[in-house]
Design a protein around this motif. Sequence first.
Motif, PDB file in Angstrom:
ATOM      1  N   ASP A   1       0.852  -1.188   0.000  1.00  0.00           N
ATOM      2  CA  ASP A   1       0.000   0.000   0.000  1.00  0.00           C
ATOM      3  C   ASP A   1       0.890   1.242   0.000  1.00  0.00           C
ATOM      4  OD1 ASP A   1      -2.095   1.712   0.124  1.00  0.00           O
ATOM      5  OD2 ASP A   1      -2.696   1.240   2.175  1.00  0.00           O
TER       6      ASP A   1
ATOM      7  N   ARG B   1      -0.309   0.952  -5.161  1.00  0.00           N
ATOM      8  CA  ARG B   1      -1.719   0.926  -4.736  1.00  0.00           C
ATOM      9  C   ARG B   1      -2.682   1.242  -5.881  1.00  0.00           C
ATOM     10  NH1 ARG B   1      -0.583   6.117  -1.472  1.00  0.00           N
ATOM     11  NH2 ARG B   1       0.028   4.691   0.193  1.00  0.00           N
TER      12      ARG B   1
ATOM     13  N   ASP C   1      -8.289  -3.457  -2.768  1.00  0.00           N
ATOM     14  CA  ASP C   1      -8.072  -4.463  -1.720  1.00  0.00           C
ATOM     15  C   ASP C   1      -9.287  -5.368  -1.542  1.00  0.00           C
ATOM     16  OD1 ASP C   1      -6.269  -5.459   0.327  1.00  0.00           O
ATOM     17  OD2 ASP C   1      -7.755  -4.743   1.763  1.00  0.00           O
TER      18      ASP C   1
ATOM     19  N   PHE D   1      -4.652  -8.108  -2.754  1.00  0.00           N
ATOM     20  CA  PHE D   1      -4.526  -7.493  -1.429  1.00  0.00           C
ATOM     21  C   PHE D   1      -3.421  -6.457  -1.390  1.00  0.00           C
ATOM     22  CE2 PHE D   1      -6.263 -11.772  -0.524  1.00  0.00           C
ATOM     23  CZ  PHE D   1      -7.458 -11.392   0.090  1.00  0.00           C
TER      24      PHE D   1
END
Length: 375
Positions: free
Chosen positions: A306, A311, A316, A321
């Motif tokens: 992240d 990202r 997510d 993930f």
Amino acid sequence: MKLVIIGTVASSFFGFRADFIKALLEKNYTVYAFTSEYSNEDLQKIEALGAIPVTYRLNRGGINPLADIKATYELSKKIKDIAPNMVFSYFSKPVIFGTLAAKLARVPKITGMLEGLGYTFTEQPNQVNKKTQIIKKAQVLLYKIALPQLDKIIFLNPDDPRDLLDKYNIKVKKVEVLGGIGLNLTEYPYSNTYPSTPTFIFVARLLAEKGIHDYLAAAKIVKHNYPETKFIVLGTIDKEALGALTPAQLQEFTKQNIVEYPGHVDNVSEWIASSSVFVLPSYYREGVPRSTQEAMAMGRAVITTDVPGCRETVVDGINGFLIEKWNPRALAEKMTYFIENPKAIKEMGYESNKMAQEKFDAEKVNKRLLNILGL
């Protein structure tokens, strides 16, 4: 109409810019591709694309101001001889010195694109060394001189303008966010068949910043509980980079059967197709990592960090993930989730492909880029 594109490494023109150059040629632009690192074969490949290769001098890693001033002046003369309608630079040094050279050459429209903030802006788990701190200060100073001269500055993700322009109070005329530079999706075909043994793949240079140490540490944790699981590593060893994985460290992991390392391969897409989940625990200041886009296009779920750039590739819980950087245990937990929920591999892989088609299709991205450039 003439357009000058200034990059550094010649291979980036036919590796990452080919579809963009073709789109320009279709609009009847004469494209000049300026490169400072090249072989004769590279120049022929640029010509084969339909662009005109032009070589120039620029010390990509150096910080000698006199050499840079001289190189900028020489570059401006080459640009002036062509008298283009626009200069478009990408990568840090071309954006700085290409912009100043274009200004000297009185080019009517000047645009730059920063594809990530790079090593000097990368947050490190330990203290950043003095040399990197000095280079960063010099870089920020040069950005303060060059970026206000641009008609437009383009970033790939929304974090970069905040962490560069806002943080260092750099005034620019106009900011645009493009997203990833995109891929030719036909080269990365969607595949919804997955190996029966859960297989994780890491594709990047084997640098600390790309998360190779965290990937190996997580693989070791998972192997302890699920010894059948496969972990593949694709990428080159960089013997110069600080904290990079050493050949001895890699050999230790392969000897213990924790990872497979086939060495240099030319068929990366085939390796991705024979894996279940793509993993990139990078903390490098990426633009939007290309390797992740490739894996997504091929229908692979993604585990990544992240952090800025990374990202942009994961929603997510939908196509994979997002994990905290520098946290191999969190990475191992998400890997374990896929082992225990094999259905999620296919479901999230499908969502990855859908996302790649929406966000990373080179055709759509190039239309956006042409639009931003006003071409």
